[in-house]
Write a protein that holds these residues in place. Structure first.
Motif, PDB file in Angstrom:
ATOM      1  N   SER A  45       0.714  -1.073  -0.098  1.00 11.43           N
ATOM      2  CA  SER A  45       0.157   0.041  -0.002  1.00 11.43           C
ATOM      3  C   SER A  45       0.867   1.178   0.065  1.00 11.43           C
ATOM      4  O   SER A  45       0.630   2.313  -0.531  1.00 11.43           O
ATOM      5  N   LYS A  46       1.942   1.270   0.856  1.00 13.10           N
ATOM      6  CA  LYS A  46       3.062   2.402   0.798  1.00 13.10           C
ATOM      7  C   LYS A  46       3.456   2.329  -0.721  1.00 13.10           C
ATOM      8  O   LYS A  46       3.410   3.819  -1.040  1.00 13.10           O
ATOM      9  N   THR A  47       3.881   1.575  -1.555  1.00 14.71           N
ATOM     10  CA  THR A  47       4.284   1.705  -2.643  1.00 14.71           C
ATOM     11  C   THR A  47       2.971   2.341  -3.752  1.00 14.71           C
ATOM     12  O   THR A  47       3.536   3.129  -4.494  1.00 14.71           O
ATOM     13  N   TRP A  48       2.058   1.933  -3.567  1.00 18.34           N
ATOM     14  CA  TRP A  48       0.742   2.240  -4.491  1.00 18.34           C
ATOM     15  C   TRP A  48       0.780   4.016  -4.100  1.00 18.34           C
ATOM     16  O   TRP A  48       0.463   4.676  -5.172  1.00 18.34           O
ATOM     17  N   MET A  49       0.867   4.274  -2.713  1.00 18.97           N
ATOM     18  CA  MET A  49       0.703   5.598  -2.243  1.00 18.97           C
ATOM     19  C   MET A  49       1.804   6.604  -2.982  1.00 18.97           C
ATOM     20  O   MET A  49       1.146   7.584  -3.584  1.00 18.97           O
ATOM     21  N   SER A  54       3.294  10.522  -6.889  1.00 18.66           N
ATOM     22  CA  SER A  54       4.306  10.853  -8.003  1.00 18.66           C
ATOM     23  C   SER A  54       3.756  11.072  -9.248  1.00 18.66           C
ATOM     24  O   SER A  54       3.959  12.108  -9.694  1.00 18.66           O
ATOM     25  N   GLY A  55       2.688  10.335  -9.548  1.00 17.96           N
ATOM     26  CA  GLY A  55       1.872  10.644 -10.874  1.00 17.96           C
ATOM     27  C   GLY A  55       1.274  11.814 -10.768  1.00 17.96           C
ATOM     28  O   GLY A  55       1.226  12.578 -11.807  1.00 17.96           O
ATOM     29  N   ILE A  56       0.437  12.089  -9.648  1.00 16.24           N
ATOM     30  CA  ILE A  56      -0.163  13.390  -9.487  1.00 16.24           C
ATOM     31  C   ILE A  56       0.826  14.642  -9.619  1.00 16.24           C
ATOM     32  O   ILE A  56       0.456  15.523 -10.455  1.00 16.24           O
ATOM     33  N   ALA A  57       1.990  14.438  -9.097  1.00 19.00           N
ATOM     34  CA  ALA A  57       2.993  15.769  -8.911  1.00 19.00           C
ATOM     35  C   ALA A  57       3.468  15.496 -10.576  1.00 19.00           C
ATOM     36  O   ALA A  57       3.678  16.827 -11.154  1.00 19.00           O
ATOM     37  N   THR A  58       3.578  14.451 -11.230  1.00 18.13           N
ATOM     38  CA  THR A  58       4.002  14.546 -12.728  1.00 18.13           C
ATOM     39  C   THR A  58       2.800  15.343 -13.623  1.00 18.13           C
ATOM     40  O   THR A  58       3.224  16.084 -14.496  1.00 18.13           O
ATOM     41  N   PHE A 146       6.882  20.927  -8.924  1.00 14.76           N
ATOM     42  CA  PHE A 146       6.274  19.738  -8.869  1.00 14.76           C
ATOM     43  C   PHE A 146       7.153  18.631  -9.590  1.00 14.76           C
ATOM     44  O   PHE A 146       6.937  17.457  -9.399  1.00 14.76           O
ATOM     45  N   ALA A 147       8.018  19.064 -10.394  1.00 11.62           N
ATOM     46  CA  ALA A 147       9.017  18.144 -11.161  1.00 11.62           C
ATOM     47  C   ALA A 147      10.005  17.578 -10.024  1.00 11.62           C
ATOM     48  O   ALA A 147      10.191  16.462 -10.095  1.00 11.62           O
ATOM     49  N   SER A 148      10.300  18.551  -8.938  1.00 13.98           N
ATOM     50  CA  SER A 148      11.190  18.113  -7.906  1.00 13.98           C
ATOM     51  C   SER A 148      10.618  17.007  -6.965  1.00 13.98           C
ATOM     52  O   SER A 148      11.040  16.063  -6.732  1.00 13.98           O
ATOM     53  N   LEU A 149       9.303  17.196  -6.623  1.00 17.65           N
ATOM     54  CA  LEU A 149       8.403  16.457  -5.923  1.00 17.65           C
ATOM     55  C   LEU A 149       8.400  15.179  -6.619  1.00 17.65           C
ATOM     56  O   LEU A 149       8.157  13.927  -6.203  1.00 17.65           O
ATOM     57  N   THR A 150       8.230  15.235  -8.077  1.00 13.55           N
ATOM     58  CA  THR A 150       7.936  13.975  -8.875  1.00 13.55           C
ATOM     59  C   THR A 150       9.196  12.910  -8.651  1.00 13.55           C
ATOM     60  O   THR A 150       9.143  11.980  -8.325  1.00 13.55           O
ATOM     61  N   ALA A 151      10.512  13.613  -8.630  1.00 16.59           N
ATOM     62  CA  ALA A 151      11.501  12.805  -8.593  1.00 16.59           C
ATOM     63  C   ALA A 151      11.730  12.334  -7.086  1.00 16.59           C
ATOM     64  O   ALA A 151      12.154  10.968  -7.127  1.00 16.59           O
ATOM     65  N   ILE A 152      11.539  12.954  -6.108  1.00 13.62           N
ATOM     66  CA  ILE A 152      11.442  12.508  -4.699  1.00 13.62           C
ATOM     67  C   ILE A 152      10.528  11.295  -4.252  1.00 13.62           C
ATOM     68  O   ILE A 152      10.788  10.302  -3.955  1.00 13.62           O
ATOM     69  N   LEU A 153       9.350  11.652  -4.777  1.00 16.33           N
ATOM     70  CA  LEU A 153       8.170  10.838  -4.581  1.00 16.33           C
ATOM     71  C   LEU A 153       8.476   9.365  -5.403  1.00 16.33           C
ATOM     72  O   LEU A 153       8.039   8.231  -4.963  1.00 16.33           O
ATOM     73  N   LEU A 165       7.204  -1.258 -14.304  1.00 16.04           N
ATOM     74  CA  LEU A 165       6.157  -1.243 -13.619  1.00 16.04           C
ATOM     75  C   LEU A 165       5.556   0.115 -13.149  1.00 16.04           C
ATOM     76  O   LEU A 165       4.540   0.524 -13.191  1.00 16.04           O
ATOM     77  N   GLY A 166       6.497   0.748 -12.351  1.00  9.52           N
ATOM     78  CA  GLY A 166       6.346   1.841 -11.704  1.00  9.52           C
ATOM     79  C   GLY A 166       5.944   2.861 -12.544  1.00  9.52           C
ATOM     80  O   GLY A 166       5.154   3.710 -12.488  1.00  9.52           O
ATOM     81  N   THR A 167       6.494   2.983 -14.044  1.00  7.41           N
ATOM     82  CA  THR A 167       6.446   4.047 -14.842  1.00  7.41           C
ATOM     83  C   THR A 167       5.073   3.887 -15.471  1.00  7.41           C
ATOM     84  O   THR A 167       4.288   4.961 -15.486  1.00  7.41           O
ATOM     85  N   ALA A 168       4.539   2.670 -15.680  1.00  9.83           N
ATOM     86  CA  ALA A 168       3.242   2.386 -16.290  1.00  9.83           C
ATOM     87  C   ALA A 168       2.038   2.955 -15.394  1.00  9.83           C
ATOM     88  O   ALA A 168       0.918   3.358 -15.576  1.00  9.83           O
ATOM     89  N   ILE A 169       2.358   2.568 -13.752  1.00 14.07           N
ATOM     90  CA  ILE A 169       1.301   2.833 -12.718  1.00 14.07           C
ATOM     91  C   ILE A 169       1.265   4.527 -13.080  1.00 14.07           C
ATOM     92  O   ILE A 169       0.116   4.961 -12.751  1.00 14.07           O
ATOM     93  N   ARG A 170       2.506   4.951 -12.899  1.00 20.05           N
ATOM     94  CA  ARG A 170       2.444   6.388 -12.602  1.00 20.05           C
ATOM     95  C   ARG A 170       1.921   7.324 -13.886  1.00 20.05           C
ATOM     96  O   ARG A 170       1.096   8.056 -13.792  1.00 20.05           O
ATOM     97  N   THR A 171       1.981   6.590 -15.022  1.00 17.34           N
ATOM     98  CA  THR A 171       1.198   7.135 -16.340  1.00 17.34           C
ATOM     99  C   THR A 171      -0.109   6.910 -16.013  1.00 17.34           C
ATOM    100  O   THR A 171      -0.791   8.253 -16.851  1.00 17.34           O
TER     101      THR A 171
END
Length: 271
Positions: A45-49, A54-58, A146-153, A165-171
């Motif tokens: 659940s932490k990973t999903w969050m 990160s996707g929202i920030a992106t 928000f680009a900075s927040l994207t990198a950290i998140l 997988l992470g990239t696909a979910i964020r997209t």
């Protein structure tokens, strides 16, 4: 550059939504090829969050960035976006415990001065005159945050997760946000006016974005955010070069000096 060519006569929110479709398709194809889709059920659940955040920030960063591109010159907007390196280093220190050394401090100062020198507004030769005011600058600065927040998140979210997988979910998150913005602003009707050339450039922009993302988040997974992000930002050299060749945008002496300082600071971080 491809995105700039595709949004000359297109609403930036609509263009973002169209590009994201291409990125989503590409990222899920890569996930199927690598076989990482089978690990989706094991995500915590932490990973999903963090991936969703990160996707929202992106999404917010993209919407602001392409609005800035629509209103301002590429060779002015991009340097501000690339200055997210400074904020990323600070956030990486606070949240990820990555140290800030003397060399990093000097690099941050060079990047900051270089960016400031490149902010000067300059009309292009072949582009129609853009609206007066600093709205493009506001959107560019918001994109940077928000680009900075994207990198950290994103760094936190892909720990122990296959990067494709992470990239696909964020997209997926970015796609939902982009289309919500299109309908909220009532720009869905503007898509009827898109010609084949606009769609071609937006499609190619989405494809190159997908390639960039897959490489970026693989690098972010294996390396420190405070080093990966500066390397990614070196794309400013290619961007400025192509903005001159394709869009006929020129740097004056002040902006050219700023570019040298910004590049020097980035290279100092990388080396």
């Amino acid at each position: 550059i491809l995105a700039k060519c595709g949004i000359r006569k297109t609403d930036s929110d609509a263009a973002t939504a169209i590009r994201t479709i291409v990125v989503l398709i590409f990222s899920w194809i890569m996930m199927l090829i690598t076989g990482s889709i089978g690990t989706i059920s094991s995500l915590s659940s932490k990973t999903w969050m963090f991936l969703i955040l990160s996707g929202i920030a992106t999404g917010v960063s993209w919407l602001c960035y392409f609005k800035a591109l629509q209103l301002g010159d590429v060779n002015k907007v991009v340097p501000i976006d690339k200055s997210s390196t400074i904020l990323t280093i600070i956030l990486a220190f606070i949240f990820l415990g990555e140290p800030i050394t003397l060399v990093k401090g000097i690099a941050v100062v060079l990047i900051g001065i270089g960016t400031f020198m490149m902010i000067q507004k300059k009309e292009t030769v072949d582009e129609p005159k853009k609206p007066k005011g600093g709205s493009w600058l506001i959107y560019a600065l918001l994109s940077t945050v928000f680009a900075s927040l994207t990198a950290i998140l994103g760094k936190v979210g892909i720990e122990g997760v296959e990067s494709n997988l992470g990239t696909a979910i964020r997209t997926c998150v970015v796609l939902v946000m982009a289309w919500v913005m299109v309908f909220v602003t009532g720009q869905q009707h503007s898509m009827h006016g898109l010609n084949r050339k606009d769609l071609l450039f937006l499609g190619l922009s989405g494809l190159t974005t997908g390639l960039s993302w897959l490489c970026y988040y693989r690098a972010l997974q294996d390396g420190p955010a405070s080093v990966v992000v500066p390397i990614d930002k070196l794309s400013i050299l290619v961007t400025v070069a192509f903005s001159g060749l394709v869009l006929k945008e020129r740097l004056d002496r002040r902006s050219g000096t700023g570019l040298v300082l910004l590049t020097a600071g980035t290279l100092l971080l990388v080396l």
